[in-house]
Enzyme design. Structure first.
Site, PDB file in Angstrom:
ATOM      1  N   HIS A  79       9.366 -24.454   9.410  1.00 39.79           N
ATOM      2  CA  HIS A  79       8.485 -24.972  10.611  1.00 39.79           C
ATOM      3  C   HIS A  79       7.121 -24.807  10.177  1.00 39.79           C
ATOM      4  CE1 HIS A  79      11.806 -25.416  14.097  1.00 39.79           C
ATOM      5  NE2 HIS A  79      12.210 -25.956  12.702  1.00 39.79           N
ATOM      6  N   ASP A  84       0.969  -1.148  -0.122  1.00 38.76           N
ATOM      7  CA  ASP A  84      -0.066   0.093  -0.037  1.00 38.76           C
ATOM      8  C   ASP A  84       0.956   1.304  -0.074  1.00 38.76           C
ATOM      9  OD1 ASP A  84       0.946   0.293   2.707  1.00 38.76           O
ATOM     10  OD2 ASP A  84      -0.950   0.198   3.489  1.00 38.76           O
ATOM     11  N   HIS A  85       0.212   2.537   0.475  1.00 40.48           N
ATOM     12  CA  HIS A  85       0.986   3.613   0.217  1.00 40.48           C
ATOM     13  C   HIS A  85       2.293   3.553   1.442  1.00 40.48           C
ATOM     14  CE1 HIS A  85      -2.068   3.993   3.185  1.00 40.48           C
ATOM     15  NE2 HIS A  85      -1.448   4.890   3.775  1.00 40.48           N
ATOM     16  N   MET A 105      -1.677  -6.248   6.870  1.00 34.59           N
ATOM     17  CA  MET A 105      -1.631  -7.264   5.853  1.00 34.59           C
ATOM     18  C   MET A 105      -1.608  -8.508   6.232  1.00 34.59           C
ATOM     19  SD  MET A 105      -1.169  -5.481   2.765  1.00 34.59           S
ATOM     20  CE  MET A 105      -0.304  -4.305   1.658  1.00 34.59           C
ATOM     21  N   HIS A 147       6.505 -31.262  12.564  1.00 35.05           N
ATOM     22  CA  HIS A 147       6.178 -30.014  11.921  1.00 35.05           C
ATOM     23  C   HIS A 147       5.198 -30.042  10.759  1.00 35.05           C
ATOM     24  CE1 HIS A 147       9.263 -27.788  13.917  1.00 35.05           C
ATOM     25  NE2 HIS A 147      10.255 -28.360  13.209  1.00 35.05           N
ATOM     26  N   CYS A 160       2.863  -3.278   4.127  1.00 38.60           N
ATOM     27  CA  CYS A 160       2.113  -1.844   4.543  1.00 38.60           C
ATOM     28  C   CYS A 160       2.979  -1.202   5.685  1.00 38.60           C
ATOM     29  CB  CYS A 160       0.630  -2.255   5.158  1.00 38.60           C
ATOM     30  SG  CYS A 160       0.868  -3.366   6.766  1.00 38.60           S
ATOM     31  N   GLY A 161       2.156  -0.259   6.392  1.00 37.50           N
ATOM     32  CA  GLY A 161       3.196   0.366   7.332  1.00 37.50           C
ATOM     33  C   GLY A 161       3.648  -0.305   8.233  1.00 37.50           C
ATOM     34  N   THR A 162       3.244  -1.340   9.128  1.00 42.64           N
ATOM     35  CA  THR A 162       3.845  -2.155  10.053  1.00 42.64           C
ATOM     36  C   THR A 162       3.878  -3.883   9.551  1.00 42.64           C
ATOM     37  OG1 THR A 162       1.782  -2.671  10.859  1.00 42.64           O
ATOM     38  CG2 THR A 162       2.927  -0.697  11.879  1.00 42.64           C
TER      39      THR A 162
HETATM   40  C1  RB5 Z   1      -1.799   3.033   6.654  1.00 40.54           C
HETATM   41  O1  RB5 Z   1      -1.519   4.335   7.400  1.00 40.54           O
HETATM   42  C2  RB5 Z   1      -1.319   1.868   7.543  1.00 40.54           C
HETATM   43  O2  RB5 Z   1      -2.438   1.833   8.745  1.00 40.54           O
HETATM   44  C3  RB5 Z   1      -1.312   0.626   6.831  1.00 40.54           C
HETATM   45  O3  RB5 Z   1      -0.278   0.631   6.028  1.00 40.54           O
HETATM   46  C4  RB5 Z   1      -0.965  -0.647   7.799  1.00 40.54           C
HETATM   47  O4  RB5 Z   1       0.159  -0.475   8.523  1.00 40.54           O
HETATM   48  C5  RB5 Z   1      -2.017  -1.307   8.472  1.00 40.54           C
HETATM   49  O5  RB5 Z   1      -1.799  -2.450   9.312  1.00 40.54           O
END
Ligand code: RB5
Length: 150
Positions: free
Chosen positions: A98, A8-9, A71, A134, A65-67
């Site tokens: 695993h 994403d962005h 995702m 496993h 994504c951001g974190t």
């Molecule tokens: C976008 O600001 C952020 O929330 C998204 O990229 C993601 O980190 C969500 O989990």
């Protein structure tokens, strides 16, 4: 292998490093990501990418994504998808060896491009073990997926 790549962005800053790491290993990138930092909703990227893997059109996936958290949560809702958020190489290797994870997720705001490339390499160069314990546990996970009991 055909590697599905999506961002994403917030994952946009890692795009280049991840695509390069995939290609450096001789794999093909199948691109589901956006090529801009204009805000979009990450589940919109997850759905087509995970369906391509579940239907056998791609072998493995990488989502950013951001974190890496949103995702992973969204990807794991799809039957046949086992997504792991890994931001160091040991976890990336274990996720494959695993857990037989078929999707790697990372965060564009939580890991830099150098380490992200190494994590991608660790994920893509490790294969699931055939060790019985496993395989048995993976089968129990699949049973939860279909019947809510292990
Ligand atoms: C976008 O600001 C952020 O929330 C998204 O990229 C993601 O980190 C969500 O989990």
């Amino acid at each position: 292998m055909k590697i599905a790549m999506g961002n994403d962005h917030a994952g946009f800053p890692l795009r280049e490093a991840i695509c390069e790491a995939i290609k450096a290993l001789g794999h093909e990138v199948v691109d589901f990501g956006i090529q801009t930092e204009e805000a979009c909703d990450y589940p919109q990227v997850v759905a087509p990418l995970t369906h391509a893997i579940a239907q056998g059109e791609c072998d493995l996936g990488i989502l950013v994504c951001g974190t890496g958290i949103g995702m992973a949560i969204a990807a794991n809702k799809v039957r046949g998808i086992y997504a792991a958020r890994c931001e160091e190489c040991f976890s990336a290797r274990m996720a494959r060896e695993h857990n037989a994870a078929n999707v790697l997720t990372m965060g564009g705001r939580t890991i830099g491009p150098g380490l992200a490339g190494e994590v991608v390499q660790a994920f893509l160069t490790t294969t699931p073990t055939t060790e019985e314990r496993h395989v048995r546990r993976q089968e129990q996970v699949r049973r939860i997926e279909t019947s809510q009991t292990a």
